[in-house]
Design a protein around this motif. Structure first.
Motif, PDB file in Angstrom:
ATOM      1  N   VAL A  30       0.839  -1.184   0.000  1.00 15.88           N
ATOM      2  CA  VAL A  30       0.000   0.000   0.000  1.00 15.88           C
ATOM      3  C   VAL A  30       0.880   1.243   0.000  1.00 15.88           C
ATOM      4  O   VAL A  30       1.909   1.293   0.690  1.00 15.88           O
ATOM      5  CB  VAL A  30      -0.931  -0.017   1.236  1.00 15.88           C
ATOM      6  CG1 VAL A  30      -1.661   1.295   1.400  1.00 15.88           C
ATOM      7  CG2 VAL A  30      -1.915  -1.165   1.133  1.00 15.88           C
ATOM      8  N   THR A  32       1.492   4.351   1.454  1.00 14.12           N
ATOM      9  CA  THR A  32       1.043   4.975   2.698  1.00 14.12           C
ATOM     10  C   THR A  32       0.838   6.479   2.560  1.00 14.12           C
ATOM     11  O   THR A  32      -0.039   7.041   3.210  1.00 14.12           O
ATOM     12  CB  THR A  32       2.026   4.691   3.850  1.00 14.12           C
ATOM     13  OG1 THR A  32       3.341   5.142   3.476  1.00 14.12           O
ATOM     14  CG2 THR A  32       2.075   3.197   4.157  1.00 14.12           C
ATOM     15  N   SER A  35      -2.634   6.974   0.873  1.00 14.75           N
ATOM     16  CA  SER A  35      -3.768   6.312   1.522  1.00 14.75           C
ATOM     17  C   SER A  35      -4.168   7.086   2.773  1.00 14.75           C
ATOM     18  O   SER A  35      -3.344   7.764   3.381  1.00 14.75           O
ATOM     19  CB  SER A  35      -3.382   4.884   1.906  1.00 14.75           C
ATOM     20  OG  SER A  35      -3.015   4.139   0.766  1.00 14.75           O
ATOM     21  N   PHE A  71      -1.961  -4.656   8.001  1.00 12.80           N
ATOM     22  CA  PHE A  71      -1.738  -3.216   8.105  1.00 12.80           C
ATOM     23  C   PHE A  71      -1.242  -2.843   9.488  1.00 12.80           C
ATOM     24  O   PHE A  71      -1.615  -3.466  10.480  1.00 12.80           O
ATOM     25  CB  PHE A  71      -3.045  -2.457   7.831  1.00 12.80           C
ATOM     26  CG  PHE A  71      -3.621  -2.797   6.491  1.00 12.80           C
ATOM     27  CD1 PHE A  71      -3.231  -2.080   5.377  1.00 12.80           C
ATOM     28  CD2 PHE A  71      -4.500  -3.848   6.344  1.00 12.80           C
ATOM     29  CE1 PHE A  71      -3.721  -2.408   4.130  1.00 12.80           C
ATOM     30  CE2 PHE A  71      -5.002  -4.189   5.101  1.00 12.80           C
ATOM     31  CZ  PHE A  71      -4.610  -3.467   3.994  1.00 12.80           C
ATOM     32  N   LYS A 149      -7.138   0.694  -6.139  1.00 15.09           N
ATOM     33  CA  LYS A 149      -7.683   1.337  -4.941  1.00 15.09           C
ATOM     34  C   LYS A 149      -8.599   0.377  -4.211  1.00 15.09           C
ATOM     35  O   LYS A 149      -9.242  -0.474  -4.815  1.00 15.09           O
ATOM     36  CB  LYS A 149      -8.454   2.604  -5.319  1.00 15.09           C
ATOM     37  CG  LYS A 149      -7.568   3.671  -5.917  1.00 15.09           C
ATOM     38  CD  LYS A 149      -8.337   4.942  -6.166  1.00 15.09           C
ATOM     39  CE  LYS A 149      -7.383   5.991  -6.749  1.00 15.09           C
ATOM     40  NZ  LYS A 149      -8.008   7.272  -6.861  1.00 15.09           N
ATOM     41  N   LEU A 189      -7.424   3.188   0.412  1.00 16.62           N
ATOM     42  CA  LEU A 189      -6.081   2.695   0.120  1.00 16.62           C
ATOM     43  C   LEU A 189      -5.733   2.835  -1.359  1.00 16.62           C
ATOM     44  O   LEU A 189      -6.591   2.654  -2.209  1.00 16.62           O
ATOM     45  CB  LEU A 189      -5.967   1.212   0.487  1.00 16.62           C
ATOM     46  CG  LEU A 189      -6.299   0.817   1.927  1.00 16.62           C
ATOM     47  CD1 LEU A 189      -6.290  -0.693   2.061  1.00 16.62           C
ATOM     48  CD2 LEU A 189      -5.315   1.460   2.892  1.00 16.62           C
ATOM     49  N   GLU A 190      -4.467   3.148  -1.614  1.00 20.41           N
ATOM     50  CA  GLU A 190      -3.922   3.074  -2.953  1.00 20.41           C
ATOM     51  C   GLU A 190      -2.738   2.125  -2.904  1.00 20.41           C
ATOM     52  O   GLU A 190      -1.953   2.154  -1.968  1.00 20.41           O
ATOM     53  CB  GLU A 190      -3.469   4.448  -3.447  1.00 20.41           C
ATOM     54  CG  GLU A 190      -4.611   5.371  -3.789  1.00 20.41           C
ATOM     55  CD  GLU A 190      -4.181   6.627  -4.517  1.00 20.41           C
ATOM     56  OE1 GLU A 190      -3.183   6.571  -5.263  1.00 20.41           O
ATOM     57  OE2 GLU A 190      -4.842   7.655  -4.334  1.00 20.41           O
ATOM     58  N   PHE A 191      -2.610   1.275  -3.939  1.00 21.91           N
ATOM     59  CA  PHE A 191      -1.508   0.300  -3.964  1.00 21.91           C
ATOM     60  C   PHE A 191      -0.952   0.174  -5.361  1.00 21.91           C
ATOM     61  O   PHE A 191      -1.454   0.734  -6.302  1.00 21.91           O
ATOM     62  CB  PHE A 191      -1.959  -1.058  -3.420  1.00 21.91           C
ATOM     63  CG  PHE A 191      -3.217  -1.597  -4.018  1.00 21.91           C
ATOM     64  CD1 PHE A 191      -3.174  -2.401  -5.144  1.00 21.91           C
ATOM     65  CD2 PHE A 191      -4.458  -1.299  -3.476  1.00 21.91           C
ATOM     66  CE1 PHE A 191      -4.333  -2.910  -5.701  1.00 21.91           C
ATOM     67  CE2 PHE A 191      -5.627  -1.806  -4.023  1.00 21.91           C
ATOM     68  CZ  PHE A 191      -5.565  -2.603  -5.144  1.00 21.91           C
TER      69      PHE A 191
END
Length: 191
Positions: A30, A32, A35, A71, A149, A189-191
């Motif tokens: 992720v 960070t 996010s 997480f 996402k 979240l973005e990954f």
């Protein structure tokens, strides 16, 4: 003899790596900094909102389907976003104190997915172990994944994690000073 021992050692390392790692799975770290984790807590006379920083995280996929996640949140970053000045500073400090999250002795909280079930095309029902103040309890929530996402909303009962201040579960006759036990976490979240 040395050659046989070296060959045996390499074989054991290789085999244990293959057995321990997912064959088809993919772990996506992720981002960070992109996010967010937002919280909202409720009391008899209103509510407060704020944020908390994600320290690390990853989602696991198998053939494009969510299968796991883990997480860590930096509890020392908990802050209020609906107040300013002295009121903000006072509540920020109080949330970090032993009355609430004891961040000096519990600087992180974690969430580890233990079960993931598809509930729709891009949605999942997730059960995980949430640890706050060193206390681990199961939580169940929905996760939606679209491209790179993911979003989730969790309801957390703070009384289960020994967060007592202003709680009707621990104290009587609080009247309009009561702070409700359940608070919401909204995670993007973005990954």
């Amino acid at each position: 003899m040395k050659k046989n021992i070296l060959s045996l050692a390499l074989t054991l390392v290789f085999c244990s790596t293959v057995i321990a790692g997912p064959i088809d799975g993919e772990k996506k770290e992720v981002k960070t900094d992109a996010s967010t984790v937002t919280w909202k807590a409720y009391k008899v006379t209103g509510s407060h909102t704020g944020t908390i920083a994600l320290k690390s995280g990853a989602l696991e996929f198998d053939e494009g389907k969510l299968t796991g996640g883990e997480f860590t949140v930096d509890m020392t970053t908990i802050n209020v976003t609906d107040l300013e000045g002295d009121y903000k500073a006072k509540l920020d400090g109080h949330l970090n104190s032993d009355d609430f999250f004891s961040t000096a002795s519990n600087p992180t909280s974690t969430l580890v997915f233990t079960k993931v079930e598809a509930s729709g095309k891009n949605s999942y029902k997730v059960t995980g172990d949430l640890t706050i103040k060193g206390i681990n309890k199961p939580v169940t929530f929905d996760v939606s994944v679209y491209g790179s996402k993911a979003t989730a909303t969790l309801k957390v009962d703070r009384a289960q994690y020994n967060v007592k201040y202003g709680s009707g579960s621990f104290f009587e006759n609080l009247g309009d000073k009561t702070i409700y036990d359940e608070f919401d976490l909204v995670v993007d979240l973005e990954f």
